[in-house]
Design a protein around this motif. Structure first.
Motif, PDB file in Angstrom:
ATOM      1  N   ARG A 105       0.830  -1.213   0.000  1.00 43.60           N
ATOM      2  CA  ARG A 105       0.000   0.000   0.000  1.00 43.60           C
ATOM      3  C   ARG A 105       0.871   1.273   0.000  1.00 43.60           C
ATOM      4  O   ARG A 105       0.347   2.376   0.065  1.00 43.60           O
ATOM      5  CB  ARG A 105      -0.945   0.004   1.210  1.00 43.60           C
ATOM      6  CG  ARG A 105      -2.025  -1.079   1.080  1.00 43.60           C
ATOM      7  CD  ARG A 105      -2.542  -1.626   2.397  1.00 43.60           C
ATOM      8  NE  ARG A 105      -3.424  -2.772   2.149  1.00 43.60           N
ATOM      9  CZ  ARG A 105      -2.998  -4.013   1.858  1.00 43.60           C
ATOM     10  NH1 ARG A 105      -1.690  -4.277   1.806  1.00 43.60           N
ATOM     11  NH2 ARG A 105      -3.858  -4.986   1.644  1.00 43.60           N
TER      12      ARG A 105
ATOM     13  N   GLU B 196      -6.084  -6.644   5.353  1.00 47.00           N
ATOM     14  CA  GLU B 196      -5.734  -6.893   3.952  1.00 47.00           C
ATOM     15  C   GLU B 196      -6.978  -6.793   3.071  1.00 47.00           C
ATOM     16  O   GLU B 196      -6.926  -6.272   1.955  1.00 47.00           O
ATOM     17  CB  GLU B 196      -5.042  -8.260   3.807  1.00 47.00           C
ATOM     18  CG  GLU B 196      -3.585  -8.236   4.285  1.00 47.00           C
ATOM     19  CD  GLU B 196      -2.988  -9.631   4.521  1.00 47.00           C
ATOM     20  OE1 GLU B 196      -3.771 -10.603   4.577  1.00 47.00           O
ATOM     21  OE2 GLU B 196      -1.754  -9.727   4.668  1.00 47.00           O
ATOM     22  N   ARG B 197      -8.125  -7.281   3.574  1.00 43.92           N
ATOM     23  CA  ARG B 197      -9.380  -7.196   2.813  1.00 43.92           C
ATOM     24  C   ARG B 197      -9.962  -5.790   2.826  1.00 43.92           C
ATOM     25  O   ARG B 197     -10.470  -5.292   1.812  1.00 43.92           O
ATOM     26  CB  ARG B 197     -10.414  -8.194   3.358  1.00 43.92           C
ATOM     27  CG  ARG B 197     -10.012  -9.644   3.152  1.00 43.92           C
ATOM     28  CD  ARG B 197     -11.181 -10.614   3.328  1.00 43.92           C
ATOM     29  NE  ARG B 197     -11.939 -10.469   4.554  1.00 43.92           N
ATOM     30  CZ  ARG B 197     -11.641 -11.024   5.726  1.00 43.92           C
ATOM     31  NH1 ARG B 197     -10.561 -11.779   5.839  1.00 43.92           N
ATOM     32  NH2 ARG B 197     -12.421 -10.832   6.784  1.00 43.92           N
ATOM     33  N   ARG B 198      -9.870  -5.114   3.954  1.00 43.59           N
ATOM     34  CA  ARG B 198     -10.450  -3.763   4.078  1.00 43.59           C
ATOM     35  C   ARG B 198      -9.713  -2.718   3.261  1.00 43.59           C
ATOM     36  O   ARG B 198     -10.306  -1.751   2.777  1.00 43.59           O
ATOM     37  CB  ARG B 198     -10.400  -3.284   5.546  1.00 43.59           C
ATOM     38  CG  ARG B 198     -11.580  -3.651   6.383  1.00 43.59           C
ATOM     39  CD  ARG B 198     -11.399  -3.179   7.809  1.00 43.59           C
ATOM     40  NE  ARG B 198     -11.756  -1.782   7.987  1.00 43.59           N
ATOM     41  CZ  ARG B 198     -11.540  -1.081   9.100  1.00 43.59           C
ATOM     42  NH1 ARG B 198     -10.926  -1.647  10.124  1.00 43.59           N
ATOM     43  NH2 ARG B 198     -11.887   0.170   9.192  1.00 43.59           N
ATOM     44  N   TYR B 199      -8.387  -2.866   3.173  1.00 43.11           N
ATOM     45  CA  TYR B 199      -7.566  -1.820   2.550  1.00 43.11           C
ATOM     46  C   TYR B 199      -7.011  -2.298   1.209  1.00 43.11           C
ATOM     47  O   TYR B 199      -5.861  -2.715   1.108  1.00 43.11           O
ATOM     48  CB  TYR B 199      -6.450  -1.393   3.510  1.00 43.11           C
ATOM     49  CG  TYR B 199      -6.970  -0.661   4.728  1.00 43.11           C
ATOM     50  CD1 TYR B 199      -7.175  -1.309   5.938  1.00 43.11           C
ATOM     51  CD2 TYR B 199      -7.291   0.697   4.645  1.00 43.11           C
ATOM     52  CE1 TYR B 199      -7.683  -0.628   7.045  1.00 43.11           C
ATOM     53  CE2 TYR B 199      -7.791   1.393   5.747  1.00 43.11           C
ATOM     54  CZ  TYR B 199      -7.988   0.718   6.938  1.00 43.11           C
ATOM     55  OH  TYR B 199      -8.484   1.392   8.018  1.00 43.11           O
ATOM     56  N   ASP B 200      -7.851  -2.240   0.167  1.00 42.57           N
ATOM     57  CA  ASP B 200      -7.465  -2.624  -1.182  1.00 42.57           C
ATOM     58  C   ASP B 200      -6.281  -1.748  -1.614  1.00 42.57           C
ATOM     59  O   ASP B 200      -6.407  -0.518  -1.684  1.00 42.57           O
ATOM     60  CB  ASP B 200      -8.665  -2.410  -2.104  1.00 42.57           C
ATOM     61  CG  ASP B 200      -8.364  -2.656  -3.571  1.00 42.57           C
ATOM     62  OD1 ASP B 200      -9.314  -2.612  -4.375  1.00 42.57           O
ATOM     63  OD2 ASP B 200      -7.198  -2.900  -3.941  1.00 42.57           O
TER      64      ASP B 200
ATOM     65  N   ARG C  17      -6.788   1.116  -4.013  1.00 41.85           N
ATOM     66  CA  ARG C  17      -7.545   2.303  -3.595  1.00 41.85           C
ATOM     67  C   ARG C  17      -6.897   3.057  -2.434  1.00 41.85           C
ATOM     68  O   ARG C  17      -7.310   4.176  -2.129  1.00 41.85           O
ATOM     69  CB  ARG C  17      -8.973   1.916  -3.230  1.00 41.85           C
ATOM     70  CG  ARG C  17      -9.726   1.355  -4.453  1.00 41.85           C
ATOM     71  CD  ARG C  17     -11.181   1.006  -4.129  1.00 41.85           C
ATOM     72  NE  ARG C  17     -11.793   2.009  -3.313  1.00 41.85           N
ATOM     73  CZ  ARG C  17     -12.504   1.749  -2.207  1.00 41.85           C
ATOM     74  NH1 ARG C  17     -12.686   0.497  -1.812  1.00 41.85           N
ATOM     75  NH2 ARG C  17     -13.039   2.720  -1.513  1.00 41.85           N
ATOM     76  N   TYR C  18      -5.881   2.459  -1.784  1.00 43.26           N
ATOM     77  CA  TYR C  18      -5.271   3.103  -0.634  1.00 43.26           C
ATOM     78  C   TYR C  18      -3.769   3.311  -0.822  1.00 43.26           C
ATOM     79  O   TYR C  18      -3.027   3.413   0.139  1.00 43.26           O
ATOM     80  CB  TYR C  18      -5.535   2.272   0.637  1.00 43.26           C
ATOM     81  CG  TYR C  18      -6.972   2.329   1.091  1.00 43.26           C
ATOM     82  CD1 TYR C  18      -7.911   1.422   0.605  1.00 43.26           C
ATOM     83  CD2 TYR C  18      -7.402   3.323   1.978  1.00 43.26           C
ATOM     84  CE1 TYR C  18      -9.244   1.503   1.000  1.00 43.26           C
ATOM     85  CE2 TYR C  18      -8.727   3.392   2.392  1.00 43.26           C
ATOM     86  CZ  TYR C  18      -9.639   2.483   1.886  1.00 43.26           C
ATOM     87  OH  TYR C  18     -10.954   2.560   2.284  1.00 43.26           O
ATOM     88  N   ARG C  19      -3.341   3.414  -2.089  1.00 44.93           N
ATOM     89  CA  ARG C  19      -1.912   3.493  -2.357  1.00 44.93           C
ATOM     90  C   ARG C  19      -1.347   4.830  -1.904  1.00 44.93           C
ATOM     91  O   ARG C  19      -1.754   5.899  -2.344  1.00 44.93           O
ATOM     92  CB  ARG C  19      -1.631   3.317  -3.861  1.00 44.93           C
ATOM     93  CG  ARG C  19      -0.148   3.120  -4.162  1.00 44.93           C
ATOM     94  CD  ARG C  19       0.090   2.752  -5.637  1.00 44.93           C
ATOM     95  NE  ARG C  19      -0.737   1.632  -6.076  1.00 44.93           N
ATOM     96  CZ  ARG C  19      -0.540   0.349  -5.726  1.00 44.93           C
ATOM     97  NH1 ARG C  19       0.485   0.040  -4.948  1.00 44.93           N
ATOM     98  NH2 ARG C  19      -1.358  -0.609  -6.150  1.00 44.93           N
TER      99      ARG C  19
END
Lengths: 118, 118, 118, 118
Positions: free
Chosen positions: A18, B99-103, B106-108
């Motif tokens: 991330r 890991e599932r919540r923070y794709d 979309r959160y790079r």
């Protein structure tokens, strides 16, 4: 590599995937750890000693405690990894020191703060 | 039994040898954990981000940080043992959820709090 | 009676009206204080020094910080009331001690821990 | 200016006289507050509920608690001053919200978390 090492690696990958490494400075991680410990404390603050001792028998409360413990572990492992500290060695060193400081014969049944070792 | 298990056992024996188990209630242990995390935070509070990042290069400060981390680990392992919680499983469960919540797509690069999972 | 005294009285009435005094033991209140300080820390943990310094310019973050500070004050005032401690006197005593311990001529610009007073 | 205002001013002067303002960033002050609350929690962690309730009857323990409370107040007042937050207003706003959220008729004698206000 042991289980703590594998967890540290998964946390490194989580942050790298991330591009969140810049958030994981020692100051920030130590604050995150304090925040999560605060949430863990909050789960127990209104409970009597007896209610606290049996908190894991309550499915909802138990789930919350397990989740907060999980957050605490994650930040502690991540912080230690960033600082280059071996968590188990650090704990064992402190325990060995406490074993020498607190002679069972003189501290049986009652806690009082012992002088530091020479 | 893994290393965390051996540490938990040594902590059990440390408490038993001094008849200190009555002090190690969940409420007390969670307070002790908070106290030690407070001491760890204090090691970093006046440091700049750069000083904090290189704290382990300072022998005295590094020694203090390692000692406080050791205390934090010891109380966390003892608390988890008393509550019957597996520290690694708890952390891995939370990490899997994050890991599932923070794709990553979309959160790079930027953190913002994600909605909880359904 | 000063403003802190009025707040202490409102908190007493809040607890009495709900028959919640039994929750407000010193141990519980000190844990509640730790929990709220943890929430306050969490508002700052991922911010850079610059972002943290201007956090009150962000309406949403500013609102959250003000709310957490409010919770911290409430539990601190309630705890002090239950313990019979005057918050201002306690702070002034510590400040007077620090003024003596930290001679401005010898501690100008740099912090290092001073020896305790005799 | 009220007593909290006078304390804030003395703390400003304490920092200015030693050229320590650069240490008193919001991030640092919030960490210092967490550190001192940790020390306060530590004074209670091994006490039973009864011992904790009468801690101020013990001259030595009472002195330490008063000192830690003093440190907590000082950092809280300094933090609020740096952030431009009125401590009493923040606490009163939260209390007013809690008075509305926790209808005494429905929460008599037992605490459970209430839904947030609309």
């Amino acid at each position: 590599m042991g289980d703590l090492g594998k967890l540290a690696e998964r946390l490194r990958e989580f942050a790298a995937a991330r591009e969140w490494e810049h958030y994981h400075t020692p100051k920030n991680l130590v604050m995150a750890l304090a925040g999560e410990v605060g949430e863990l404390v909050a789960e127990f603050q209104w409970l009597t000693a007896e209610e606290a001792a049996s908190i894991m028998d309550d499915p909802q409360a138990g789930r919350r405690v397990r989740a907060e413990i999980g957050d605490v572990v994650a930040y502690l492992v991540r912080l230690a990894d960033v600082l280059g500290i071996d968590l188990l060695e650090a704990a064992e060193a402190k325990l060995a020191e406490s074993e020498r400081r607190y002679d069972p014969a003189r501290y049986r049944g009652v806690y009082r703060k012992a002088p530091p070792l020479e």
